[in-house]
Scaffold this motif. Structure first.
Motif, short mmCIF file in Angstrom:
data_model
loop_
_atom_site.label_atom_id
_atom_site.label_comp_id
_atom_site.label_asym_id
_atom_site.label_seq_id
_atom_site.Cartn_x
_atom_site.Cartn_y
_atom_site.Cartn_z
N UNK A 214 28.37 38.49 48.03
CA UNK A 214 29.81 38.54 47.87
C UNK A 214 30.29 39.99 47.80
N UNK A 215 31.48 40.22 48.30
CA UNK A 215 32.14 41.52 48.12
C UNK A 215 32.93 41.44 46.81
N UNK A 216 32.73 42.42 45.95
CA UNK A 216 33.39 42.43 44.65
C UNK A 216 34.59 43.37 44.70
N UNK A 217 35.73 42.86 44.27
CA UNK A 217 36.93 43.68 44.16
C UNK A 217 37.25 43.82 42.68
N UNK A 218 36.85 44.95 42.06
CA UNK A 218 37.12 45.12 40.63
C UNK A 218 38.54 45.63 40.39
N UNK A 219 39.17 45.09 39.36
CA UNK A 219 40.49 45.55 38.94
C UNK A 219 40.42 45.67 37.43
N UNK B 283 39.21 37.61 51.57
CA UNK B 283 38.87 36.34 52.21
C UNK B 283 37.83 35.63 51.35
N UNK B 284 37.24 34.57 51.86
CA UNK B 284 36.34 33.72 51.08
C UNK B 284 35.08 34.43 50.62
N UNK C 49 41.03 35.03 48.03
CA UNK C 49 39.67 35.37 47.59
C UNK C 49 38.85 34.10 47.38
N UNK C 50 37.54 34.24 47.53
CA UNK C 50 36.64 33.13 47.30
C UNK C 50 36.50 32.79 45.83
N UNK C 51 36.84 33.73 44.97
CA UNK C 51 36.74 33.49 43.54
C UNK C 51 37.51 34.53 42.75
N UNK C 52 37.85 34.16 41.53
CA UNK C 52 38.57 35.04 40.62
C UNK C 52 37.96 34.87 39.24
#
Length: 151
Positions: free
Chosen positions: A26-31, A52-53, A80-83
């Motif tokens: 998975x690609x992680x988008x940290x905030x 995307x997913x 996103x595929x997940x949150x």
């Protein structure tokens, strides 16, 4: 949601979980939000358009967003595929795990960091640290570090 009080390990767990998810492709988008700047960063708005997913958004500090900003964030993260979020109180998302603290946990962490009992004979006890920092293990360990560094 990863839920728990200040200093209970929510951020550490989120970071560890993000690492495992990244290893699985998975690609992680940290905030990350905090009390000093509770607004979503400009970079988030730009990256949200590309989700995307295969993306998992990891929001640390969801409680910093007001109701309207939370709804806007959820809308932006919808592709996103997940949150996964951290928050101090349940309710924003279903609770995945609730982090708690205890004197026993603090004691075990201290013993793992300094297995030799004599090494910390001069330091405050886990019970004293836990009480002084009202269960916030992060702050208790910071104090222990400062005391250790000064000795």
């Amino acid at each position: 949601a990863i839920v728990g009080p200040h200093g209970s390990g929510k951020t550490t767990l989120l970071e560890d979980l993000a690492g495992v998810l990244a290893e699985r492709g998975f690609r992680i988008t940290p905030v990350r939000l905090d009390t000093d700047d509770p607004r979503l960063p400009r970079a988030w708005r730009l990256s949200a358009r590309l989700l995307d997913a295969d993306d998992i958004v990891c929001l640390d500090g969801a409680e910093q967003l007001g109701p309207i900003a939370w709804l806007r964030f959820r809308w932006q993260a919808r592709r996103a595929g997940g949150l996964i979020v951290t928050t101090h109180r349940p309710g924003r998302l279903a609770t995945l795990i609730e982090c708690t603290t205890s004197v026993g946990l603090l004691h075990r962490i201290i013993r793992r960091l300094a297995p030799d009992e004599h090494e910390l004979a001069w330091a405050p006890t886990a019970g004293e640290l836990f009480a002084r920092h009202r269960g916030n293990l992060r702050d208790a360990l910071r104090e222990l570090y400062d005391v250790y560094a000064a000795s």
